[in-house]
Design a protein around this motif. Structure first.
Motif, PDB file in Angstrom:
ATOM      1  N   ASN A  18      23.959  44.529  29.586  1.00  0.00           N
ATOM      2  CA  ASN A  18      25.370  44.460  29.213  1.00  0.00           C
ATOM      3  C   ASN A  18      25.963  43.255  29.931  1.00  0.00           C
ATOM      4  O   ASN A  18      25.890  43.163  31.159  1.00  0.00           O
ATOM      5  N   VAL A  19      26.532  42.326  29.166  1.00  0.00           N
ATOM      6  CA  VAL A  19      27.157  41.143  29.737  1.00  0.00           C
ATOM      7  C   VAL A  19      28.649  41.428  29.873  1.00  0.00           C
ATOM      8  O   VAL A  19      29.309  41.812  28.901  1.00  0.00           O
ATOM      9  N   ILE A  20      29.176  41.267  31.079  1.00  0.00           N
ATOM     10  CA  ILE A  20      30.567  41.588  31.381  1.00  0.00           C
ATOM     11  C   ILE A  20      31.323  40.290  31.625  1.00  0.00           C
ATOM     12  O   ILE A  20      31.067  39.590  32.606  1.00  0.00           O
ATOM     13  N   GLU A  21      32.225  39.954  30.722  1.00  0.00           N
ATOM     14  CA  GLU A  21      33.063  38.769  30.875  1.00  0.00           C
ATOM     15  C   GLU A  21      34.301  39.156  31.680  1.00  0.00           C
ATOM     16  O   GLU A  21      35.034  40.062  31.291  1.00  0.00           O
ATOM     17  N   GLN A  22      34.512  38.483  32.796  1.00  0.00           N
ATOM     18  CA  GLN A  22      35.652  38.804  33.654  1.00  0.00           C
ATOM     19  C   GLN A  22      36.843  37.917  33.311  1.00  0.00           C
ATOM     20  O   GLN A  22      36.702  36.699  33.217  1.00  0.00           O
ATOM     21  N   VAL A  23      37.997  38.535  33.144  1.00  0.00           N
ATOM     22  CA  VAL A  23      39.232  37.812  32.872  1.00  0.00           C
ATOM     23  C   VAL A  23      40.249  38.245  33.924  1.00  0.00           C
ATOM     24  O   VAL A  23      40.884  39.295  33.790  1.00  0.00           O
ATOM     25  N   PRO A  24      40.386  37.464  35.002  1.00  0.00           N
ATOM     26  CA  PRO A  24      41.315  37.861  36.059  1.00  0.00           C
ATOM     27  C   PRO A  24      42.771  37.707  35.629  1.00  0.00           C
ATOM     28  O   PRO A  24      43.121  36.804  34.868  1.00  0.00           O
ATOM     29  N   THR A  25      43.618  38.606  36.113  1.00  0.00           N
ATOM     30  CA  THR A  25      45.058  38.556  35.872  1.00  0.00           C
ATOM     31  C   THR A  25      45.746  38.600  37.226  1.00  0.00           C
ATOM     32  O   THR A  25      45.573  39.556  37.983  1.00  0.00           O
ATOM     33  N   ALA A  35      54.136  49.193  40.936  1.00  0.00           N
ATOM     34  CA  ALA A  35      54.554  48.587  39.674  1.00  0.00           C
ATOM     35  C   ALA A  35      54.428  47.063  39.759  1.00  0.00           C
ATOM     36  O   ALA A  35      54.613  46.465  40.813  1.00  0.00           O
ATOM     37  N   VAL A  36      54.107  46.437  38.632  1.00  0.00           N
ATOM     38  CA  VAL A  36      53.987  44.986  38.581  1.00  0.00           C
ATOM     39  C   VAL A  36      55.378  44.371  38.691  1.00  0.00           C
ATOM     40  O   VAL A  36      56.261  44.648  37.878  1.00  0.00           O
ATOM     41  N   VAL A  37      55.567  43.544  39.723  1.00  0.00           N
ATOM     42  CA  VAL A  37      56.842  42.846  39.938  1.00  0.00           C
ATOM     43  C   VAL A  37      56.803  41.490  39.251  1.00  0.00           C
ATOM     44  O   VAL A  37      57.752  41.086  38.597  1.00  0.00           O
ATOM     45  N   THR A  38      55.672  40.781  39.407  1.00  0.00           N
ATOM     46  CA  THR A  38      55.507  39.454  38.822  1.00  0.00           C
ATOM     47  C   THR A  38      54.132  39.348  38.195  1.00  0.00           C
ATOM     48  O   THR A  38      53.133  39.733  38.800  1.00  0.00           O
ATOM     49  N   HIS A  39      54.095  38.832  36.981  1.00  0.00           N
ATOM     50  CA  HIS A  39      52.844  38.555  36.274  1.00  0.00           C
ATOM     51  C   HIS A  39      52.739  37.039  36.163  1.00  0.00           C
ATOM     52  O   HIS A  39      53.536  36.405  35.481  1.00  0.00           O
ATOM     53  N   TYR A  40      51.756  36.447  36.860  1.00  0.00           N
ATOM     54  CA  TYR A  40      51.599  34.998  36.863  1.00  0.00           C
ATOM     55  C   TYR A  40      50.789  34.562  35.650  1.00  0.00           C
ATOM     56  O   TYR A  40      49.698  35.068  35.403  1.00  0.00           O
ATOM     57  N   GLU A  41      51.312  33.617  34.890  1.00  0.00           N
ATOM     58  CA  GLU A  41      50.652  33.143  33.677  1.00  0.00           C
ATOM     59  C   GLU A  41      49.523  32.169  33.976  1.00  0.00           C
ATOM     60  O   GLU A  41      48.525  32.134  33.286  1.00  0.00           O
ATOM     61  N   LEU A  46      51.447  30.501  41.113  1.00  0.00           N
ATOM     62  CA  LEU A  46      51.194  31.380  42.251  1.00  0.00           C
ATOM     63  C   LEU A  46      52.014  30.958  43.465  1.00  0.00           C
ATOM     64  O   LEU A  46      52.189  29.775  43.726  1.00  0.00           O
ATOM     65  N   ASP A  47      52.495  31.960  44.218  1.00  0.00           N
ATOM     66  CA  ASP A  47      53.229  31.626  45.430  1.00  0.00           C
ATOM     67  C   ASP A  47      52.231  31.176  46.505  1.00  0.00           C
ATOM     68  O   ASP A  47      51.022  31.354  46.368  1.00  0.00           O
ATOM     69  N   PRO A  48      52.700  30.572  47.607  1.00  0.00           N
ATOM     70  CA  PRO A  48      51.796  29.973  48.599  1.00  0.00           C
ATOM     71  C   PRO A  48      50.788  30.946  49.233  1.00  0.00           C
ATOM     72  O   PRO A  48      49.745  30.522  49.699  1.00  0.00           O
ATOM     73  N   PHE A  49      51.077  32.240  49.273  1.00  0.00           N
ATOM     74  CA  PHE A  49      50.179  33.192  49.901  1.00  0.00           C
ATOM     75  C   PHE A  49      49.289  33.937  48.908  1.00  0.00           C
ATOM     76  O   PHE A  49      48.612  34.882  49.272  1.00  0.00           O
ATOM     77  N   HIS A  50      49.303  33.514  47.657  1.00  0.00           N
ATOM     78  CA  HIS A  50      48.502  34.167  46.609  1.00  0.00           C
ATOM     79  C   HIS A  50      47.385  33.205  46.207  1.00  0.00           C
ATOM     80  O   HIS A  50      47.615  32.230  45.512  1.00  0.00           O
ATOM     81  N   LEU A  51      46.162  33.497  46.632  1.00  0.00           N
ATOM     82  CA  LEU A  51      45.020  32.653  46.284  1.00  0.00           C
ATOM     83  C   LEU A  51      44.574  32.921  44.852  1.00  0.00           C
ATOM     84  O   LEU A  51      44.543  34.071  44.420  1.00  0.00           O
ATOM     85  N   PRO A  52      44.215  31.881  44.123  1.00  0.00           N
ATOM     86  CA  PRO A  52      43.699  32.094  42.767  1.00  0.00           C
ATOM     87  C   PRO A  52      42.294  32.701  42.824  1.00  0.00           C
ATOM     88  O   PRO A  52      41.558  32.525  43.794  1.00  0.00           O
ATOM     89  N   TYR A  53      41.915  33.416  41.769  1.00  0.00           N
ATOM     90  CA  TYR A  53      40.587  34.016  41.665  1.00  0.00           C
ATOM     91  C   TYR A  53      39.541  32.917  41.583  1.00  0.00           C
ATOM     92  O   TYR A  53      39.680  31.970  40.803  1.00  0.00           O
TER      93      TYR A  53
END
Length: 83
Positions: A18-25, A35-41, A46-53
């Protein structure tokens, strides 16, 4: 995905996977409710303390024994134990 695979766990499966394609959000959650406060497109928002995947985009699961690992693990095992 044109490489041969070999399961690193059961060491016999070369055909069923099974091949699993990951799509980070990227999201920011409320700490009290979850609850989700902010959804980054995109990563530029991203804010300075939020590292990208920066993890792998594809995982593979052996359909015989169920082990899940990075695709390169399955490819390397197949290269070291050719048919």
């Amino acid at each position: 995905m044109s490489n041969a695979y070999l399961c690193p766990n059961c060491k016999s499966n070369r055909t069923r996977f099974n091949v699993i394609e990951q799509v980070p959000t990227s999201v920011k959650l409320d700490p009290a409710t979850g609850a989700v406060v902010t959804h980054y497109e995109n990563d530029e928002q991203l804010d300075p303390f939020h590292l990208p995947y920066n993890g792998t985009q594809r995982l593979v699961q052996c359909a015989a024994c169920g082990v899940v690992a990075d695709e390169t693990t399955f490819v390397k095992h197949a290269q070291h134990k050719p048919l």
